[in-house]
Design a protein around this motif. Structure first.
Motif, mmCIF file in Angstrom:
data_model
loop_
_atom_site.group_PDB
_atom_site.id
_atom_site.type_symbol
_atom_site.label_atom_id
_atom_site.label_comp_id
_atom_site.label_asym_id
_atom_site.label_seq_id
_atom_site.Cartn_x
_atom_site.Cartn_y
_atom_site.Cartn_z
ATOM 1 N N THR A 1 -4.875 -1.353 -5.062
ATOM 2 C CA THR A 1 -4.768 0.016 -4.908
ATOM 3 C C THR A 1 -6.057 0.616 -4.325
ATOM 4 O O THR A 1 -5.780 1.819 -4.187
ATOM 5 C CB THR A 1 -4.504 0.510 -6.659
ATOM 6 O OG1 THR A 1 -5.938 0.301 -7.250
ATOM 7 C CG2 THR A 1 -3.575 0.016 -7.001
ATOM 8 N N ARG B 1 3.732 0.889 -12.123
ATOM 9 C CA ARG B 1 3.599 -0.164 -11.147
ATOM 10 C C ARG B 1 3.700 -1.543 -12.146
ATOM 11 O O ARG B 1 2.680 -1.818 -12.790
ATOM 12 C CB ARG B 1 2.806 0.068 -9.874
ATOM 13 C CG ARG B 1 2.985 1.025 -9.105
ATOM 14 C CD ARG B 1 2.151 1.383 -8.160
ATOM 15 N NE ARG B 1 2.007 0.323 -6.969
ATOM 16 C CZ ARG B 1 1.046 0.003 -6.131
ATOM 17 N NH1 ARG B 1 0.035 0.971 -6.011
ATOM 18 N NH2 ARG B 1 1.292 -0.753 -4.991
ATOM 19 N N PHE C 1 3.023 -5.785 -11.456
ATOM 20 C CA PHE C 1 2.300 -6.968 -10.896
ATOM 21 C C PHE C 1 2.791 -8.050 -11.146
ATOM 22 O O PHE C 1 2.400 -8.361 -12.668
ATOM 23 C CB PHE C 1 1.111 -6.548 -10.147
ATOM 24 C CG PHE C 1 0.809 -5.207 -9.560
ATOM 25 C CD1 PHE C 1 1.150 -5.106 -8.117
ATOM 26 C CD2 PHE C 1 0.459 -4.018 -10.099
ATOM 27 C CE1 PHE C 1 0.890 -3.847 -7.416
ATOM 28 C CE2 PHE C 1 0.183 -2.828 -9.316
ATOM 29 C CZ PHE C 1 0.345 -2.585 -8.151
ATOM 30 N N GLU D 1 4.123 -7.222 -6.038
ATOM 31 C CA GLU D 1 4.642 -6.062 -6.802
ATOM 32 C C GLU D 1 6.127 -6.238 -7.128
ATOM 33 O O GLU D 1 7.045 -6.390 -6.307
ATOM 34 C CB GLU D 1 4.513 -4.600 -6.062
ATOM 35 C CG GLU D 1 4.579 -3.571 -6.844
ATOM 36 C CD GLU D 1 4.489 -2.228 -6.148
ATOM 37 O OE1 GLU D 1 4.610 -1.212 -6.749
ATOM 38 O OE2 GLU D 1 3.959 -2.191 -4.917
ATOM 39 N N GLN E 1 8.376 -0.661 -9.720
ATOM 40 C CA GLN E 1 7.663 0.565 -9.646
ATOM 41 C C GLN E 1 8.671 1.721 -10.039
ATOM 42 O O GLN E 1 10.095 1.718 -9.684
ATOM 43 C CB GLN E 1 7.364 0.941 -8.262
ATOM 44 C CG GLN E 1 6.395 2.040 -7.960
ATOM 45 C CD GLN E 1 5.872 2.217 -6.654
ATOM 46 O OE1 GLN E 1 6.376 1.807 -5.855
ATOM 47 N NE2 GLN E 1 5.113 3.137 -6.383
#
Length: 149
Positions: A42, A86, A88, A96, A99
């Protein structure tokens, strides 16, 4: 300069020490691996929080349909709400895996679904709050089969 047994032993020992020193910092901060991963993904720092709960089984028979529940304690008002969550899985081919987006005064910040996992790994959930904070939770899941083939 000839290659003797002594020089070969010294060179080998130096190589082993250099290899061990290169790995040592990573092992010393194993607990920070998830935080480092989130920062790489991010570009922002996250904080582990009990406000975000990621509930998953620690052992599951198949990686094809692993249950996952996520809950964020938030009043969901205009000034204090969850913008997105989100999820992961660092060992998956696609890192990913999910979301979710939320609106203030419209819903609870809660999700229940199933995801695929490529193998045993830490699953990381990241909640972005309306004030810009990133909350993180992680859960170790051990699966018997690869669900990402």
């Amino acid at each position: 300069m000839s290659l003797t047994r002594r020089r070969l032993s010294i060179t080998g020992a130096i190589g082993i020490v250099a290899w061990a020193l290169a790995l040592w910092p990573k092992r010393a901060r194993e607990g920070d691996d998830a935080l480092d991963f989130v920062e790489r993904m991010t570009g922002r720092a996250a904080t582990e929080s009990t406000q975000l709960r990621l509930l998953m089984p620690t052992v599951f028979s198949t990686g094809y349909t692993v249950p996952m529940d996520i809950q964020v304690e938030s009043p969901m008002t205009e000034t204090d709400h969850v913008k997105s969550i989100r999820v992961f899985a660092p060992e998956n081919p696609f890192v990913e895996v999910a979301q979710f987006h939320f609106s203030p005064r419209r819903c609870l910040a809660r999700v229940s679904t199933r995801i695929r996992l490529a193998g045993p790994q830490h699953v990381v959930a990241l909640a972005e709050m309306s004030d810009g904070r990133l909350l993180m939770a992680k859960s170790w899941v051990s699966v018997a089969t690869n669900g990402c083939r």
